[in-house]
Motif scaffolding. Structure first.
Motif, PDB file in Angstrom:
ATOM      1  N   ARG A 109       0.811  -1.220   0.000  1.00 12.52           N
ATOM      2  CA  ARG A 109       0.000   0.000   0.000  1.00 12.52           C
ATOM      3  C   ARG A 109       0.843   1.269   0.000  1.00 12.52           C
ATOM      4  O   ARG A 109       0.306   2.382   0.000  1.00 12.52           O
ATOM      5  N   PHE A 110       2.153   1.120   0.018  1.00  8.42           N
ATOM      6  CA  PHE A 110       3.050   2.279   0.049  1.00  8.42           C
ATOM      7  C   PHE A 110       2.744   3.290  -1.056  1.00  8.42           C
ATOM      8  O   PHE A 110       2.677   4.503  -0.781  1.00  8.42           O
ATOM      9  N   PRO A 111       2.523   2.867  -2.326  1.00  9.13           N
ATOM     10  CA  PRO A 111       2.236   3.873  -3.361  1.00  9.13           C
ATOM     11  C   PRO A 111       0.987   4.696  -3.071  1.00  9.13           C
ATOM     12  O   PRO A 111       0.942   5.891  -3.385  1.00  9.13           O
ATOM     13  N   LEU A 112      -0.030   4.084  -2.444  1.00 10.34           N
ATOM     14  CA  LEU A 112      -1.240   4.835  -2.120  1.00 10.34           C
ATOM     15  C   LEU A 112      -0.982   5.817  -0.978  1.00 10.34           C
ATOM     16  O   LEU A 112      -1.498   6.952  -0.987  1.00 10.34           O
ATOM     17  N   PHE A 113      -0.178   5.411  -0.001  1.00 10.63           N
ATOM     18  CA  PHE A 113       0.218   6.360   1.049  1.00 10.63           C
ATOM     19  C   PHE A 113       0.869   7.581   0.410  1.00 10.63           C
ATOM     20  O   PHE A 113       0.583   8.723   0.782  1.00 10.63           O
ATOM     21  N   MET A 114       1.761   7.334  -0.550  1.00  5.22           N
ATOM     22  CA  MET A 114       2.473   8.439  -1.187  1.00  5.22           C
ATOM     23  C   MET A 114       1.535   9.287  -2.047  1.00  5.22           C
ATOM     24  O   MET A 114       1.637  10.517  -2.068  1.00  5.22           O
ATOM     25  N   ALA A 115       0.612   8.632  -2.767  1.00  2.00           N
ATOM     26  CA  ALA A 115      -0.315   9.376  -3.630  1.00  2.00           C
ATOM     27  C   ALA A 115      -1.209  10.310  -2.822  1.00  2.00           C
ATOM     28  O   ALA A 115      -1.526  11.422  -3.256  1.00  2.00           O
ATOM     29  N   LEU A 116      -1.609   9.877  -1.633  1.00  2.00           N
ATOM     30  CA  LEU A 116      -2.512  10.680  -0.811  1.00  2.00           C
ATOM     31  C   LEU A 116      -1.824  11.913  -0.230  1.00  2.00           C
ATOM     32  O   LEU A 116      -2.497  12.846   0.236  1.00  2.00           O
ATOM     33  N   ARG A 117      -0.502  11.960  -0.273  1.00  2.00           N
ATOM     34  CA  ARG A 117       0.206  13.147   0.215  1.00  2.00           C
ATOM     35  C   ARG A 117      -0.144  14.383  -0.625  1.00  2.00           C
ATOM     36  O   ARG A 117       0.032  15.515  -0.158  1.00  2.00           O
ATOM     37  N   ALA A 118      -0.614  14.167  -1.846  1.00  2.00           N
ATOM     38  CA  ALA A 118      -1.008  15.304  -2.688  1.00  2.00           C
ATOM     39  C   ALA A 118      -2.224  16.027  -2.117  1.00  2.00           C
ATOM     40  O   ALA A 118      -2.535  17.155  -2.541  1.00  2.00           O
ATOM     41  N   LEU A 119      -2.914  15.397  -1.152  1.00  4.90           N
ATOM     42  CA  LEU A 119      -4.128  15.976  -0.576  1.00  4.90           C
ATOM     43  C   LEU A 119      -3.918  16.514   0.833  1.00  4.90           C
ATOM     44  O   LEU A 119      -4.576  17.476   1.241  1.00  4.90           O
ATOM     45  N   GLY A 120      -3.065  15.864   1.604  1.00  3.86           N
ATOM     46  CA  GLY A 120      -2.846  16.271   2.983  1.00  3.86           C
ATOM     47  C   GLY A 120      -1.766  15.413   3.601  1.00  3.86           C
ATOM     48  O   GLY A 120      -1.268  14.467   2.969  1.00  3.86           O
ATOM     49  N   ASP A 121      -1.386  15.725   4.846  1.00  5.83           N
ATOM     50  CA  ASP A 121      -0.470  14.841   5.560  1.00  5.83           C
ATOM     51  C   ASP A 121      -1.099  13.456   5.664  1.00  5.83           C
ATOM     52  O   ASP A 121      -2.318  13.332   5.840  1.00  5.83           O
ATOM     53  N   VAL A 122      -0.282  12.422   5.584  1.00  2.82           N
ATOM     54  CA  VAL A 122      -0.772  11.051   5.716  1.00  2.82           C
ATOM     55  C   VAL A 122      -0.096  10.430   6.934  1.00  2.82           C
ATOM     56  O   VAL A 122       1.137  10.473   7.068  1.00  2.82           O
ATOM     57  N   ILE A 123      -0.898   9.867   7.821  1.00  3.08           N
ATOM     58  CA  ILE A 123      -0.405   9.349   9.100  1.00  3.08           C
ATOM     59  C   ILE A 123      -0.627   7.844   9.168  1.00  3.08           C
ATOM     60  O   ILE A 123      -1.760   7.363   9.052  1.00  3.08           O
ATOM     61  N   ALA A 124       0.464   7.112   9.352  1.00  2.25           N
ATOM     62  CA  ALA A 124       0.410   5.666   9.563  1.00  2.25           C
ATOM     63  C   ALA A 124       0.522   5.432  11.062  1.00  2.25           C
ATOM     64  O   ALA A 124       1.590   5.607  11.654  1.00  2.25           O
ATOM     65  N   LEU A 125      -0.580   5.054  11.668  1.00  2.00           N
ATOM     66  CA  LEU A 125      -0.667   4.939  13.123  1.00  2.00           C
ATOM     67  C   LEU A 125      -0.512   3.504  13.583  1.00  2.00           C
ATOM     68  O   LEU A 125      -1.116   2.590  13.013  1.00  2.00           O
ATOM     69  N   ASP A 126       0.289   3.313  14.612  1.00  2.00           N
ATOM     70  CA  ASP A 126       0.267   2.045  15.350  1.00  2.00           C
ATOM     71  C   ASP A 126      -0.692   2.238  16.521  1.00  2.00           C
ATOM     72  O   ASP A 126      -0.414   3.033  17.434  1.00  2.00           O
ATOM     73  N   GLN A 127      -1.825   1.562  16.478  1.00  2.00           N
ATOM     74  CA  GLN A 127      -2.833   1.705  17.521  1.00  2.00           C
ATOM     75  C   GLN A 127      -2.299   1.208  18.869  1.00  2.00           C
ATOM     76  O   GLN A 127      -1.298   0.491  18.932  1.00  2.00           O
ATOM     77  N   ARG A 128      -2.968   1.582  19.928  1.00  2.00           N
ATOM     78  CA  ARG A 128      -2.543   1.181  21.273  1.00  2.00           C
ATOM     79  C   ARG A 128      -2.334  -0.336  21.351  1.00  2.00           C
ATOM     80  O   ARG A 128      -3.145  -1.127  20.880  1.00  2.00           O
ATOM     81  N   GLY A 129      -1.209  -0.736  21.918  1.00  2.00           N
ATOM     82  CA  GLY A 129      -0.910  -2.149  22.101  1.00  2.00           C
ATOM     83  C   GLY A 129      -0.318  -2.834  20.896  1.00  2.00           C
ATOM     84  O   GLY A 129      -0.141  -4.064  20.913  1.00  2.00           O
ATOM     85  N   VAL A 130       0.009  -2.071  19.832  1.00  2.18           N
ATOM     86  CA  VAL A 130       0.442  -2.679  18.572  1.00  2.18           C
ATOM     87  C   VAL A 130       1.770  -2.090  18.114  1.00  2.18           C
ATOM     88  O   VAL A 130       1.969  -0.872  18.192  1.00  2.18           O
ATOM     89  N   GLY A 131       2.647  -2.930  17.572  1.00 11.59           N
ATOM     90  CA  GLY A 131       3.863  -2.468  16.916  1.00 11.59           C
ATOM     91  C   GLY A 131       4.687  -1.536  17.779  1.00 11.59           C
ATOM     92  O   GLY A 131       5.073  -1.880  18.900  1.00 11.59           O
ATOM     93  N   GLN A 132       4.980  -0.335  17.264  1.00  7.56           N
ATOM     94  CA  GLN A 132       5.773   0.622  18.020  1.00  7.56           C
ATOM     95  C   GLN A 132       4.987   1.271  19.153  1.00  7.56           C
ATOM     96  O   GLN A 132       5.542   2.036  19.942  1.00  7.56           O
ATOM     97  N   SER A 133       3.682   0.976  19.231  1.00  6.04           N
ATOM     98  CA  SER A 133       2.856   1.435  20.361  1.00  6.04           C
ATOM     99  C   SER A 133       2.566   0.277  21.327  1.00  6.04           C
ATOM    100  O   SER A 133       1.575   0.316  22.070  1.00  6.04           O
ATOM    101  N   ALA A 134       3.426  -0.745  21.313  1.00  7.74           N
ATOM    102  CA  ALA A 134       3.212  -1.900  22.196  1.00  7.74           C
ATOM    103  C   ALA A 134       3.214  -1.465  23.653  1.00  7.74           C
ATOM    104  O   ALA A 134       4.013  -0.627  24.063  1.00  7.74           O
ATOM    105  N   THR A 135       2.310  -2.050  24.420  1.00  7.96           N
ATOM    106  CA  THR A 135       2.161  -1.671  25.823  1.00  7.96           C
ATOM    107  C   THR A 135       2.185  -2.860  26.765  1.00  7.96           C
ATOM    108  O   THR A 135       2.129  -2.689  27.977  1.00  7.96           O
ATOM    109  N   MET A 136       2.235  -4.067  26.226  1.00  8.26           N
ATOM    110  CA  MET A 136       2.281  -5.261  27.061  1.00  8.26           C
ATOM    111  C   MET A 136       3.070  -6.343  26.336  1.00  8.26           C
ATOM    112  O   MET A 136       3.163  -6.341  25.109  1.00  8.26           O
TER     113      MET A 136
END
Length: 491
Positions: A109-136
């Motif tokens: 999905r990387f190309p779509l993330f990049m394409a959407l930058r033409a409209l606004g900032d694009v934020i890839a979020l790690d939700q609570r408890g996941v990935g770089q937002s790991a809490t346990m």
């Protein structure tokens, strides 16, 4: 009732209904906006190309209703807009629950993330408890197993319920406020992110569980959302999928078989073969042996039908996996269970490990009694039973305090412009359920992708174009025809 009393009671009901929609942690909404700490971040795409971005860190309460719960850190990657006058930031909500938005951005999905930058900032979020937002930490349950006992639906459900109960106790002892891992808390995280960004509105872009989370944001913080695009839709009452809709997918698969002379000769009636294989496995569970990757010794288990149904449920998200299901059943029908031994035993050997966030989120979203009864009726005659949803509804009720209740699962009404994208060969989230959710949207639009699957954003360039068009404020196409998959037949 006297006519003059009806209006005041209706007004009282409306007021009570409005109060029910106010978050229990509404006090946090009036607090000053939280702050974000940014650091430079070099993001690497799937082909090794790099993009200069920012890594953001946002601190939120683990559970807003508990002043004593710990603060936790949410992390996200922000790709700055290339527009001269950027619109609302677009926040990506990953599926699962448990998938990493940051990791997703580095994939197809990387190309779509990049394409959407033409409209606004694009934020890839790690939700609570996941990935770089790991809490346990991942938890290995201390529940005993008996290798001589066949792995059936009953034994697997009992083991999973006991295991998660044990892990909840372990997490709680380690200071985790487990009741904070709900979709409603995550929805509040999204609005806190918006406030910290200093913008009046954000746009939402989500898939699968990410659509479930996005719908919760619309329910409780709808005024903060400008537009939304959801694919693989999972409504607030649709954590547990309907077995009858899974059966309808296999009707489509049978049409693909019948349209191919070679496949028709090799497989005949797929549903009949599936039922025959399941019946045999339940009557006489098969002994299977394999050495999982990284294991020092082989493992052996006796397998009934339910684990096979779980495995097949994991294969039918997209056309590529669906195309291989008939060959799998043909082999098992001929007594060759080795075709499933490796993936099955590998998965089962890890069943005692729980990540935390995925299980708790699903238990919290829960299921109402009426839908549970419907699922049970359909599962009794369904090709995969209720295995598609494992471990839900099997874990339902395990922790009553975390259940978000019928109000959370009640139908959503929204005027936010929203695009709903569904694939006709999506074996995880049915277009039928997406249409049910869309009924509550006065400005909802549908895009149906014929022969598309669950992971639809990268499946066809026209889907990505429709996403960009909609976020730009345009009118996307309503239907895309993809090439039907070819059913796999071994040579």
């Amino acid at each position: 009732m006297p006519p003059l009393l009806r209006f005041p009671l209706r007004l009282l009901g409306a007021l009570l209904g409005a109060l029910m929609l106010v978050p229990a942690f509404a006090g946090a909404q009036a607090a000053p906006p939280p702050s974000i700490r940014y650091s430079p971040y070099v993001f690497t795409g799937p082909r090794g190309d790099t993009v200069h971005a920012e890594l953001g860190e946002l601190i939120v309460p683990e559970r807003r209703a508990n002043p004593a719960s710990r603060p936790i850190t949410l992390r996200f990657v922000r790709f700055r807009s290339t527009a001269a006058r950027p619109g609302a930031p677009i926040v990506y909500l990953a599926g699962g629950p448990g998938a990493s938005g940051i990791r997703t951005a580095s994939g197809p999905r990387f190309p779509l993330f990049m394409a959407l930058r033409a409209l606004g900032d694009v934020i890839a979020l790690d939700q609570r408890g996941v990935g770089q937002s790991a809490t346990m930490s991942a938890c290995t349950a201390r529940t005993p197993t008996d290798p001589s006992t066949p792995v059936t639906r009953a034994s697997l459900v009992a083991f999973t319920r006991d295991g998660l109960t044990d892990c909840i106790a372990q997490w709680s002892a380690a200071g985790v406020d487990v009741d904070g891992y709900t979709t409603r808390e995550s929805a509040a995280d999204i609005d806190d992110l918006r406030r910290a960004l200093g913008v009046p509105q954000i746009a939402l872009w989500g898939i699968s569980y990410g659509s479930h989370l996005g719908l919760a944001v619309l329910k409780y913080h709808g005024a903060s959302v400008s537009r939304a695009v959801f694919a693989g839709i999972e409504g607030l009452e649709q954590t547990v999928k309907r077995p009858a809709l899974t059966d309808s997918l296999f009707v489509r698969v049978q049409r693909l078989i019948d349209a191919d002379t070679t496949a028709r000769a090799a497989y005949g009636d797929l549903a009949a073969t599936m039922r025959r294989v399941h019946s045999r496995l339940d009557s006489a569970p098969q002994r299977m042996t394999t050495t999982p990757p990284g294991a020092s010794a082989p493992i052996t288990m006796r397998i009934a039908a339910f684990p096979v149904q779980i495995l097949v449920g994991s294969m039918i998200a997209d056309p590529a996996g669906i195309a291989r299901v008939p060959a799998l059943y043909a082999a098992m029908d001929a007594g060759r269970y080795d075709v499933v031994a490796g993936p099955l035993l590998g998965a089962l050997s890890g069943m005692s490990t729980f990540s935390g966030m995925p299980e708790l989120m699903d238990v919290a979203s829960g299921i109402d009694r009426a839908r549970l009864m419907l699922v049970e009726r359909e599962a009794a005659r369904g090709l995969l039973g209720d295995a598609l949803n494992f471990p839900m509804p099997h874990l339902a009720g395990i922790r009553p305090s975390i259940d978000l209740g019928a109000g959370f699962r009640a139908p959503l009404r929204s005027s936010v412009p929203t695009l709903f994208i569904s694939g006709t060969l999506d074996g995880r989230t049915s277009p039928v359920e997406a249409a049910e959710v869309r009924k509550g949207f006065t400005r909802g639009r549908a895009l149906l992708v014929e022969h598309g699957g669950h992971n639809i954003f990268e499946a066809d360039p026209r889907v990505a174009e429709a996403v960009v068009t909609f976020f730009r404020g345009g009118t996307p196409v309503e239907r895309i025809e993809m090439t039907p998959p070819k059913i796999f037949v071994p040579r």
